[in-house]
Design a protein around this motif. Sequence first.
Motif, PDB file in Angstrom:
ATOM      1  N   GLU A 301       0.842  -1.194   0.000  1.00  0.00           N
ATOM      2  CA  GLU A 301       0.000   0.000   0.000  1.00  0.00           C
ATOM      3  C   GLU A 301       0.876   1.242   0.000  1.00  0.00           C
ATOM      4  OE1 GLU A 301      -4.004   1.797   2.143  1.00  0.00           O
ATOM      5  OE2 GLU A 301      -2.893   0.154   3.097  1.00  0.00           O
ATOM      6  N   LYS A 303       0.899   5.539   0.225  1.00  0.00           N
ATOM      7  CA  LYS A 303       0.154   6.742   0.622  1.00  0.00           C
ATOM      8  C   LYS A 303       1.043   7.962   0.396  1.00  0.00           C
ATOM      9  CE  LYS A 303      -2.549   4.406   4.230  1.00  0.00           C
ATOM     10  NZ  LYS A 303      -2.858   4.357   5.687  1.00  0.00           N
ATOM     11  N   ASN A 304       0.529   8.925  -0.383  1.00  0.00           N
ATOM     12  CA  ASN A 304       1.263  10.161  -0.686  1.00  0.00           C
ATOM     13  C   ASN A 304       2.677   9.891  -1.198  1.00  0.00           C
ATOM     14  OD1 ASN A 304      -0.935  11.755   0.225  1.00  0.00           O
ATOM     15  ND2 ASN A 304      -0.247  11.451   2.338  1.00  0.00           N
ATOM     16  N   GLN A 319      -1.385   7.548  -4.443  1.00  0.00           N
ATOM     17  CA  GLN A 319      -1.980   6.504  -3.608  1.00  0.00           C
ATOM     18  C   GLN A 319      -2.333   5.287  -4.465  1.00  0.00           C
ATOM     19  OE1 GLN A 319      -1.584   9.557  -1.265  1.00  0.00           O
ATOM     20  NE2 GLN A 319      -3.089   9.919  -2.847  1.00  0.00           N
TER      21      GLN A 319
END
Length: 567
Positions: A301, A303-304, A319
Amino acid sequence: MFILQARNLKKHFGDKPVLEDLSFDLNKNDRIGLVGANGAGKTTLANLIYGDIEPEQGTINRNPQMRIGYLLQSVDYTVNDDKQLSAEFLERASELGLKKVHSWQEERFAHLSGGEKLKIALAQIWATNPDILILDEPTNHLDFQGVNWLINQLQEFNGTVILISHDRYFLDKTITKVFELDLGKLTIYNGNYSTYRTEKQNRYEDQLHQYDVQQKYKAHVEGQMTQLQQWAGKAHRTMRDQEGFKEYHGVKAKKIDKAIKSKMKRLNQELEKNKVEKPTEEKKVRFQFEASKKRGKRIIEAKNLTKKYASRTLFTNSQFYINHGERIGIIGPNGSGKTTLVNMILGDESITFGELSKSDTLKIAYLSQDVADMPLSQTALDALHLSEKEKLLQARTTLANMGMNADKLEQLIGTLSLGERTRIKLTNMLISDYDLLILDEPTNHLDLASREQLETTLSEFTSSLLIVSHDYYFINKLCDKLLVIEDNKIKRIEMNLEQYELKKKQQETPGKQQIEEELLLINTEISAVLGELSLLTPDSEKYKDLDTTFLSLTERKRDLMRQIESL
């Protein structure tokens, strides 16, 4: 009208025959795909046509004034300053996406990516205006924009084209004839790659049927001869046992012997005259992956996620996630950061900003596009670190299934072809247990049969796949989801490549409702202009301006009407 004529070409390397008695003509505007397994002699034949090597036997007649442009499979090109400055070169480079090449400094040319080197080389070759183009794996490092550019340019090229490629989409779009090399022999098929595959299968089934019919006929005749031999034996025994019938049975035995010899002679003559060889079945490449089912649903995963270099941003604030069992393709233009993203997932590249989390127990196998990173002075056996007897047996079996002799494990990697090195790397993955396979251009050096079989096997793989590839058919068949890098963002797309491109095309092309709305506005403007024109005299300046506007609006109206009719 032929522009090159080859007759009875023969070429050996040492004691190994590569090309045996090849004859063919090249005609103006031929579009030829040169196909065959790795090591079949495709590059050797290309070098013979180009004139880099000479045949041991046979002749090649070509016009001495004819220009041949040859793109080698290697991308280790140097830049010729004269061509770099030519208008033709700059135009071709711009069409390939190298729009600022005219302003590049010497330092920039010293740090070209594989795709940029290939585009520079293509632009240089095209700028010479050759009569024959020979392109050896031209799409290996091209992005989809570059591949489509090359397809369009080849369609417009006024000359003969010979393509050595394992990209089936590219071949389907460009060629009208196939030259297949197999066991030193040349077979010619008309049509593109898909047509060739269908025709080859039809020929195989037809030859197999004829062979079966011949074998049944042979068995039938041999059965008759066996029966005759039994009768002859009985006649000879009777002749010995019954003195009174000696003469009768002797004549009978001689007649039967004569009939057997006659049938045998006719059978041999017929088989010699109409002999049908048993067709060789195309070797099946069997890949064996064992999927792990121990992992959680979400294995990666972001994120940013941001990646920047000193003066360049690849992607920012992105993302996305990857679930267990998903098959995801990474696409984007050359230089957009696809390989960098892979290296970040592997932990070999730092993160500028953001988070990239992975399952703690995630086991990843990575096949890089650069097979030159293998230890050339080691044997394949040493490089794979195979010591267990069971693993060694698996490796030998896997290589054999991929069409390689097991003794290749004992050879130095530096003596192996690029395709063989790729298979060695794949072998290491096939005999291990992984949760995620990351494949960076996995088909670059695989022959066509191996590509298709790899597709079939990976389609049955139950763990996760992350694939970077410019092979349209390969990534479209295997990946039902995409990570798209564009406009300095990584976006997760819930569709395959074909669906994604269709959606983009629809977004770029105005829909009927949008066209009708614009047409309504155009009609309103035309009515307003006509109203003003009715109040003016033709010799006034404003009348002339409005008349020009009226002509422009009516032309736009006709264009919109044509668009509606085409929908």
